[in-house]
Design a protein around this motif. Structure first.
Motif, PDB file in Angstrom:
ATOM      1  N   GLN A   1       0.499  -3.649   6.465  1.00 14.12           N
ATOM      2  CA  GLN A   1      -0.809  -3.871   5.846  1.00 14.12           C
ATOM      3  C   GLN A   1      -0.733  -3.923   4.330  1.00 14.12           C
ATOM      4  O   GLN A   1      -1.431  -4.723   3.695  1.00 14.12           O
ATOM      5  CB  GLN A   1      -1.774  -2.771   6.293  1.00 14.12           C
ATOM      6  CG  GLN A   1      -2.146  -2.851   7.759  1.00 14.12           C
ATOM      7  CD  GLN A   1      -2.882  -1.609   8.249  1.00 14.12           C
ATOM      8  OE1 GLN A   1      -3.176  -0.687   7.476  1.00 14.12           O
ATOM      9  NE2 GLN A   1      -3.195  -1.563   9.535  1.00 14.12           N
ATOM     10  N   ARG A   2       0.137  -3.089   3.758  1.00 15.67           N
ATOM     11  CA  ARG A   2       0.258  -3.053   2.298  1.00 15.67           C
ATOM     12  C   ARG A   2       1.294  -4.034   1.775  1.00 15.67           C
ATOM     13  O   ARG A   2       1.485  -4.150   0.564  1.00 15.67           O
ATOM     14  CB  ARG A   2       0.617  -1.627   1.850  1.00 15.67           C
ATOM     15  CG  ARG A   2      -0.416  -0.570   2.219  1.00 15.67           C
ATOM     16  CD  ARG A   2      -1.715  -0.739   1.441  1.00 15.67           C
ATOM     17  NE  ARG A   2      -1.519  -0.487   0.026  1.00 15.67           N
ATOM     18  CZ  ARG A   2      -1.669   0.704  -0.543  1.00 15.67           C
ATOM     19  NH1 ARG A   2      -2.033   1.750   0.199  1.00 15.67           N
ATOM     20  NH2 ARG A   2      -1.491   0.864  -1.823  1.00 15.67           N
ATOM     21  N   LYS A   3       1.988  -4.729   2.695  1.00 14.01           N
ATOM     22  CA  LYS A   3       3.024  -5.711   2.321  1.00 14.01           C
ATOM     23  C   LYS A   3       4.057  -5.093   1.368  1.00 14.01           C
ATOM     24  O   LYS A   3       4.374  -5.657   0.315  1.00 14.01           O
ATOM     25  CB  LYS A   3       2.384  -6.957   1.700  1.00 14.01           C
ATOM     26  CG  LYS A   3       1.469  -7.718   2.648  1.00 14.01           C
ATOM     27  CD  LYS A   3       0.884  -8.962   1.968  1.00 14.01           C
ATOM     28  CE  LYS A   3       0.128  -9.836   2.955  1.00 14.01           C
ATOM     29  NZ  LYS A   3      -0.992  -9.153   3.626  1.00 14.01           N
ATOM     30  N   LEU A   4       4.566  -3.951   1.770  1.00 12.20           N
ATOM     31  CA  LEU A   4       5.539  -3.233   0.946  1.00 12.20           C
ATOM     32  C   LEU A   4       6.915  -3.855   1.100  1.00 12.20           C
ATOM     33  O   LEU A   4       7.500  -3.836   2.188  1.00 12.20           O
ATOM     34  CB  LEU A   4       5.567  -1.752   1.336  1.00 12.20           C
ATOM     35  CG  LEU A   4       4.220  -1.024   1.239  1.00 12.20           C
ATOM     36  CD1 LEU A   4       4.354   0.414   1.721  1.00 12.20           C
ATOM     37  CD2 LEU A   4       3.679  -1.062  -0.192  1.00 12.20           C
ATOM     38  N   LYS A   5       7.448  -4.415   0.028  1.00 15.32           N
ATOM     39  CA  LYS A   5       8.700  -5.191   0.088  1.00 15.32           C
ATOM     40  C   LYS A   5       9.950  -4.342  -0.101  1.00 15.32           C
ATOM     41  O   LYS A   5      11.056  -4.800   0.182  1.00 15.32           O
ATOM     42  CB  LYS A   5       8.676  -6.290  -0.981  1.00 15.32           C
ATOM     43  CG  LYS A   5       7.484  -7.243  -0.878  1.00 15.32           C
ATOM     44  CD  LYS A   5       7.459  -7.983   0.448  1.00 15.32           C
ATOM     45  CE  LYS A   5       6.319  -9.013   0.483  1.00 15.32           C
ATOM     46  NZ  LYS A   5       6.242  -9.681   1.796  1.00 15.32           N
ATOM     47  N   ASN A   6       9.791  -3.127  -0.607  1.00 20.67           N
ATOM     48  CA  ASN A   6      10.983  -2.317  -0.909  1.00 20.67           C
ATOM     49  C   ASN A   6      11.310  -1.310   0.192  1.00 20.67           C
ATOM     50  O   ASN A   6      12.155  -0.441   0.005  1.00 20.67           O
ATOM     51  CB  ASN A   6      10.822  -1.598  -2.241  1.00 20.67           C
ATOM     52  CG  ASN A   6       9.649  -0.624  -2.241  1.00 20.67           C
ATOM     53  OD1 ASN A   6       8.693  -0.794  -1.487  1.00 20.67           O
ATOM     54  ND2 ASN A   6       9.713   0.377  -3.103  1.00 20.67           N
ATOM     55  N   ILE A   7      10.646  -1.438   1.346  1.00 22.93           N
ATOM     56  CA  ILE A   7      10.950  -0.566   2.484  1.00 22.93           C
ATOM     57  C   ILE A   7      12.028  -1.240   3.324  1.00 22.93           C
ATOM     58  O   ILE A   7      11.774  -2.241   3.997  1.00 22.93           O
ATOM     59  CB  ILE A   7       9.707  -0.279   3.338  1.00 22.93           C
ATOM     60  CG1 ILE A   7       8.525   0.153   2.450  1.00 22.93           C
ATOM     61  CG2 ILE A   7      10.028   0.775   4.392  1.00 22.93           C
ATOM     62  CD1 ILE A   7       8.789   1.348   1.585  1.00 22.93           C
TER      63      ILE A   7
END
Length: 228
Positions: A88-94
C-alpha cells in the motif's frame, strides 16, 4: 535465565494472532514514540538493516530510503499486515519479509550492518539465544539496537509491574524482564542507554560489534562506551 519463566512458542503465536488485528492502535500506538526515536538513530547509518520482530510493519515506512531492509517475524498474522503495508505504501527499500524464528535466524554470519529488535525480547521464549543470534548476524563495526521494557524494582511502577506479572505472562510477555538479561549476556559494546517515553517505560540500548582486531571496551554505569 535470571528467574524469568520461559514462554513457549505456541503461546507466543497464539498471543500474536490475538493481537494482530488491533496491534497498531493499541500497543503499537503506545510504543510509537520509542520506535521513532530508535529509527532516528538507525537512519543515520548505511547499508543493510535487519528488523527482528517486524510485526505489522509499523516501522517500515519510517526507515530512510537509503537503507535496505529485511524483516522477520514468527507470526504469519503479523507478517500478512506488514506485507500489505509495504504494498500500500509502495515501499521500495524493503528487500524481504520472512516468517522466521528469532532464535534461529536463517542468515549467514555478519550479514547486516544494523540489527534492530523493538519490543521483542519480552515475548520470545529464549531472549539470551535471540541476543546471540542478533550478535552473530551483525557485521563487525555494525550496531545492534534493542528497544524494550525492563523491570523496575522500586517505586509505584515496580509495584504495578509485580502485580501485573501473572496476567501479562498469560498474554505472552513478561514485565519482570531485567536489563541485566541483555547487558550481562553479550560481548557487544554498549554505547548508549536511553530512557524513552511514555514515562521512561521503555529503554533503547545501542550496542556496537567490535571490528576485527578491535578490543571490546568497558562501559560506564550509565551505559556509555568509555572509548568515546
Amino acid at each position: 535465565m535470571n528467574g524469568i519463566a520461559r514462554i513457549d512458542e505456541q503461546s507466543v503465536l497464539k498471543a500474536y494472532a490475538r493481537w494482530a488485528p488491533v496491534y497498531d492502535w493499541s500497543f503499537g500506538a503506545v510504543a510509537d514514540f520509542g520506535r521513532k526515536r530508535a529509527i532516528d538513530s538507525i537512519n543515520q547509518r548505511e547499508g543493510k538493516l535487519l528488523e527482528v520482530g517486524v510485526g505489522t510493519g509499523a516501522a517500515l515506512p519510517n526507515y530512510a530510503p537509503h537503507l535496505t531492509i529485511t524483516g522477520i517475524d514468527l507470526s504469519p498474522d503479523m507478517l500478512r499486515k506488514a506485507r500489505n503495508r509495504v504494498r500500500q505504501r509502495k515501499l521500495k527499500n524493503i528487500e524481504a519479509l520472512y516468517e522466521m524464528d528469532a532464535s534461529e535466524l536463517r542468515f549467514d554470519d555478519e550479514s547486516f550492518d544494523t540489527v534492530v529488535a523493538m519490543y521483542v525480547m519480552t515475548v520470545v521464549p529464549d531472549p539470551v539465544k535471540v541476543l546471540a543470534e542478533l550478535e552473530r548476524v551483525c557485521k563487525p563495526g555494525g550496531e545492534v539496537v534493542i528497544v524494550n521494557h525492563f523491570a523496575q524494582d522500586h517505586g509505584l511502577r515496580g509495584m504495578v509491574e509485580r502485580w501485573m506479572t501473572p496476567a501479562a505472562r498469560a498474554l505472552g510477555w513478561h514485565p519482570d524482564f531485567r536489563i541485566e538479561t541483555i547487558t550481562h549476556m553479550t560481548k557487544l559494546d554498549l554505547i548508549e542507554t536511553r530512557l524513552l517515553q511514555p514515562m521512561g517505560l521503555f529503554t533503547m540500548l545501542r550496542f556496537r560489534k567490535p571490528a576485527e582486531g578491535e578490543k571490546t571496551c568497558a562501559t560506564t554505569g550509565e551505559g556509555a562506551c568509555c572509548c568515546g
